[in-house]
Scaffold this active site. Structure first.
Site, PDB file in Angstrom:
ATOM      1  N   ALA A  20       1.126  -1.510   0.327  1.00 27.19           N
ATOM      2  CA  ALA A  20      -0.107   0.416  -0.062  1.00 27.19           C
ATOM      3  C   ALA A  20       0.859   1.599  -0.042  1.00 27.19           C
ATOM      4  O   ALA A  20       0.108   2.820  -0.246  1.00 27.19           O
ATOM      5  CB  ALA A  20      -0.665   0.425   1.516  1.00 27.19           C
ATOM      6  N   SER A  44      -1.509   6.321  -2.233  1.00 25.52           N
ATOM      7  CA  SER A  44      -2.538   6.855  -3.268  1.00 25.52           C
ATOM      8  C   SER A  44      -3.802   6.497  -3.144  1.00 25.52           C
ATOM      9  O   SER A  44      -4.229   6.297  -3.172  1.00 25.52           O
ATOM     10  CB  SER A  44      -1.474   6.728  -4.297  1.00 25.52           C
ATOM     11  OG  SER A  44      -0.061   6.804  -4.380  1.00 25.52           O
ATOM     12  N   ASP A  60       2.148  -3.070   4.149  1.00 26.31           N
ATOM     13  CA  ASP A  60       3.344  -2.816   3.163  1.00 26.31           C
ATOM     14  C   ASP A  60       4.290  -3.459   4.360  1.00 26.31           C
ATOM     15  O   ASP A  60       3.933  -3.757   5.201  1.00 26.31           O
ATOM     16  CB  ASP A  60       3.927  -1.133   3.374  1.00 26.31           C
ATOM     17  CG  ASP A  60       5.167  -1.398   1.825  1.00 26.31           C
ATOM     18  OD1 ASP A  60       3.832  -0.757   0.955  1.00 26.31           O
ATOM     19  OD2 ASP A  60       6.007  -1.401   2.161  1.00 26.31           O
ATOM     20  N   ASP A  98       5.177  -9.191   5.725  1.00 26.16           N
ATOM     21  CA  ASP A  98       5.878  -9.628   4.370  1.00 26.16           C
ATOM     22  C   ASP A  98       4.242 -10.397   3.328  1.00 26.16           C
ATOM     23  O   ASP A  98       3.771 -11.063   4.203  1.00 26.16           O
ATOM     24  CB  ASP A  98       6.681 -10.659   4.600  1.00 26.16           C
ATOM     25  CG  ASP A  98       6.975 -11.004   3.141  1.00 26.16           C
ATOM     26  OD1 ASP A  98       6.624 -10.936   2.078  1.00 26.16           O
ATOM     27  OD2 ASP A  98       8.242 -11.040   2.955  1.00 26.16           O
ATOM     28  N   CYS A 116       3.116  -0.938 -12.487  1.00 27.14           N
ATOM     29  CA  CYS A 116       3.673   0.132 -12.813  1.00 27.14           C
ATOM     30  C   CYS A 116       4.295  -0.336 -14.704  1.00 27.14           C
ATOM     31  O   CYS A 116       5.627   0.495 -14.068  1.00 27.14           O
ATOM     32  CB  CYS A 116       3.865   1.555 -12.904  1.00 27.14           C
ATOM     33  SG  CYS A 116       5.072   1.393 -11.590  1.00 27.14           S
TER      34      CYS A 116
HETATM   35  C1  LIG Z   1       4.234  -0.085  -6.184  1.00 25.69           C
HETATM   36  S1  LIG Z   1       4.398   0.383  -4.363  1.00 25.69           S
HETATM   37  C2  LIG Z   1       2.971   0.783  -3.941  1.00 25.69           C
HETATM   38  C3  LIG Z   1       2.268   2.174  -4.185  1.00 25.69           C
HETATM   39  C4  LIG Z   1       1.193   2.161  -3.805  1.00 25.69           C
HETATM   40  N1  LIG Z   1       0.260   0.877  -3.787  1.00 25.69           N
HETATM   41  C5  LIG Z   1       0.209   3.495  -4.028  1.00 25.69           C
HETATM   42  O1  LIG Z   1      -0.287   3.721  -4.699  1.00 25.69           O
HETATM   43  O2  LIG Z   1       0.543   4.374  -3.278  1.00 25.69           O
HETATM   44  C6  LIG Z   1       4.845  -1.573  -3.998  1.00 25.69           C
HETATM   45  C7  LIG Z   1       4.698  -1.597  -2.656  1.00 25.69           C
HETATM   46  O3  LIG Z   1       5.278  -3.071  -2.425  1.00 25.69           O
HETATM   47  C8  LIG Z   1       6.161  -2.630  -1.020  1.00 25.69           C
HETATM   48  N2  LIG Z   1       6.652  -3.999  -0.873  1.00 25.69           N
HETATM   49  C9  LIG Z   1       7.632  -4.497  -1.541  1.00 25.69           C
HETATM   50  N3  LIG Z   1       7.935  -6.204  -1.487  1.00 25.69           N
HETATM   51  C10 LIG Z   1       6.766  -6.159  -0.070  1.00 25.69           C
HETATM   52  C11 LIG Z   1       6.285  -7.451   0.283  1.00 25.69           C
HETATM   53  N4  LIG Z   1       6.711  -8.468  -0.042  1.00 25.69           N
HETATM   54  N5  LIG Z   1       4.965  -7.368   1.091  1.00 25.69           N
HETATM   55  C12 LIG Z   1       4.276  -6.562   1.199  1.00 25.69           C
HETATM   56  N6  LIG Z   1       4.314  -5.190   0.355  1.00 25.69           N
HETATM   57  C13 LIG Z   1       5.838  -5.357  -0.358  1.00 25.69           C
HETATM   58  C14 LIG Z   1       6.782  -2.167  -1.318  1.00 25.69           C
HETATM   59  O4  LIG Z   1       7.749  -1.140  -0.073  1.00 25.69           O
HETATM   60  C15 LIG Z   1       6.214  -0.865  -1.514  1.00 25.69           C
HETATM   61  O5  LIG Z   1       5.649  -0.049  -1.389  1.00 25.69           O
END
Ligand SMILES: C[S@@+](CC[C@H](N)C(=O)[O-])C[C@H]1O[C@@H](n2cnc3c(N)ncnc32)[C@H](O)[C@@H]1O
Lengths: 315, 134
Positions: free
Chosen positions: A121, A125, A144, A171, A243
């Site tokens: 999350a 956004s 997250d 996680d 993205c």
């Molecule tokens: C594309 S960004 C998310 C953007 C967010 N949804 C927004 O719209 O603001 C991906 C997110 O995945 C998180 N992430 C990475 N590995 C993860 C995991 N194993 N479990 C949960 N979140 C994870 C990262 O910390 C990052 O914040």
């Protein structure tokens, strides 16, 4: 960022793959990647009458253009340099959010009263957009794994006043153990990705691009997607979005969810141009069902690149 | 918590019983929907920061000013646009108000946190992170 991608940034393997993927449109994609997208904002209907705010902004000289696929989204054709440093931003009346990033919540279409999970999350956004779409009714869990990024998530939830949100730190791959199986009506997995669609905002993703790093991130995405699918109730729907335009991070992940019994649905978004997902790529035969997923190319709507798949778990 | 609820009822004429309130640390109070409060999961945080105990009552957050302000019967101060712009830069505002104490700040339909009126000026209680940089 100036016009034109710096010399040497595009690796030969990248060019080979993307020419294959896009054909004649490869050069158009590159020319769009070399330009910054028009900034956009999402108004917060839970804090202000959107009509009042639009009138107020226009009165101060802003030029706004509605984004067709989200009723509270606007591109800012003319406005202040720092959209994040205005009274209205600081009061949580709008959120600076790329137009394409508003698509996954609309595809998920949460209703007031539902139980919804946003598994990756930060910085929130889409969490805050989902909360507003739910009109603060029902429960939205925003998770997250990165503590630093969770701080930004908490700050944005505060600023937007999202009073039905619970923040968790875990996680996402262990979601079934953390939340329990089949807990949520709707799940958004806006997965970490190689961010190729974001090249319009920074060159970093292009510099980091390599088939090896993509395979690694696709493995993480698939684990997250499988976990997200498990915490979804029977009959519930899930959105998988990234993205990036990499097939291995997109169609390949969705294809693997179909093997678990997930069923693809076609998202309904007004005024959005998109291309059907790939039926095949390299050695993989994904099948025609994948045409229901959306590839959103920068040149189609003047946004960053995005991929969206809408999946239902059968009853 | 009952002390806070009683203060909100008396000072602003607002009943917050439709929401859930939780304590966060010694002085802070958070607000969330009842459903979100009842959901069983190990959280980091829930809902939004609403208020903080102060010697003169409670500092109300920007979000609190919306939730309470929309229904408040008294102790809301309406600023002119010029005053509002200065307020959002973190400035105190010279105004005349009926009595000392905490006021919610409003411009048009928009709420902008709270201030403490000492009989002469309205002291700005909006945190710096929520003000506009010059
Ligand atoms: C594309 S960004 C998310 C953007 C967010 N949804 C927004 O719209 O603001 C991906 C997110 O995945 C998180 N992430 C990475 N590995 C993860 C995991 N194993 N479990 C949960 N979140 C994870 C990262 O910390 C990052 O914040």
């Amino acid at each position: 960022m100036s016009d034109g991608i710096p010399e040497g940034l595009i690796k030969p393997e990248f060019e080979r793959r993307y020419r294959k993927l896009l054909g004649e449109e490869y050069d158009i994609l590159l020319s769009f990647m070399a330009r910054k997208p028009t900034p956009s904002i999402r108004l917060n209907p839970m804090k202000v009458d959107p009509g009042w705010l639009v009138a107020k902004l226009e009165e101060s000289g802003w030029v706004l253009e509605p984004i067709p696929w989200y009723e509270y989204g606007y591109r800012v054709r003319k406005g202040p340099e720092r959209l994040g440093n205005t009274e209205w931003h600081q009061l949580g009346l709008y959120y600076v959010q790329e137009a394409a990033s508003m698509i996954p919540p609309v595809a998920l279409s949460p209703s007031p009263g539902e139980r919804v999970l946003d598994l990756a999350a930060s910085p929130g956004s889409k969490t805050t957009q989902l909360s507003e779409m739910m009109r603060h009714e029902g429960v939205l869990v925003a998770n997250d794994v990165t503590p630093d990024r969770v701080d930004a998530l908490i700050a944005n939830i505060q600023r937007m006043g999202s009073i039905n949100v619970i923040v968790t730190l875990s996680d996402g791959r262990r979601a079934p153990q953390f939340f329990g199986e089949e807990k949520f009506d709707k799940v958004l997995l806006d997965a970490p990705c190689s961010s190729l669609g974001e090249v319009r905002r920074s060159w970093g993703a292009l510099a980091r691009w390599s088939p090896k790093s993509i395979n690694k991130i696709a493995k993480l995405q698939l684990s997250l997607a499988k976990a997200a699918y498990r915490v979804l109730k029977k009959g519930g729907v899930m959105v998988y979005s990234t993205c990036t335009l990499e097939p291995k991070e997109n169609e390949w992940v969705v294809y693997n969810l179909l093997k678990l019994g997930a069923v693809l649905e076609e998202p309904q978004l007004e005024g959005l141009r998109w291309r059907p997902g790939l039926e095949r790529w390299m050695d993989w035969e994904f099948g025609s069902e994948l045409r229901k997923t959306m590839r959103i190319y920068p040149q189609d709507n003047d946004t960053i690149g995005f991929f969206v798949g809408l999946l239902r778990k059968p009853m | 918590m009952s002390e806070f609820l009683a203060w909100i009822r008396e000072w602003f004429g607002v009943d917050l019983s439709g929401y859930s309130l939780i304590r966060s640390g010694k002085k802070r109070i958070r607000l969330l929907t009842k459903e979100a409060a009842g959901f069983d999961v190990k959280d980091v945080i829930r809902g939004v920061y609403l208020a903080k105990k102060a010697p003169y009552g409670y500092i109300i957050s920007v979000e609190g000013s919306y939730i309470i302000g929309r229904e408040a019967l008294r102790h809301v101060v309406e600023l002119s646009e010029e005053e509002f712009r200065r307020w959002m830069k973190g400035e105190d505002i010279v105004v005349e108000l009926p009595e000392r104490g905490v006021y919610l700040v409003k411009f048009g339909p928009v709420f902008a946190g709270s201030g403490y009126y000492n009989g002469e000026v309205l002291h700005n209680l909006v945190p710096k992170s929520r003000t506009v940089e010059p």
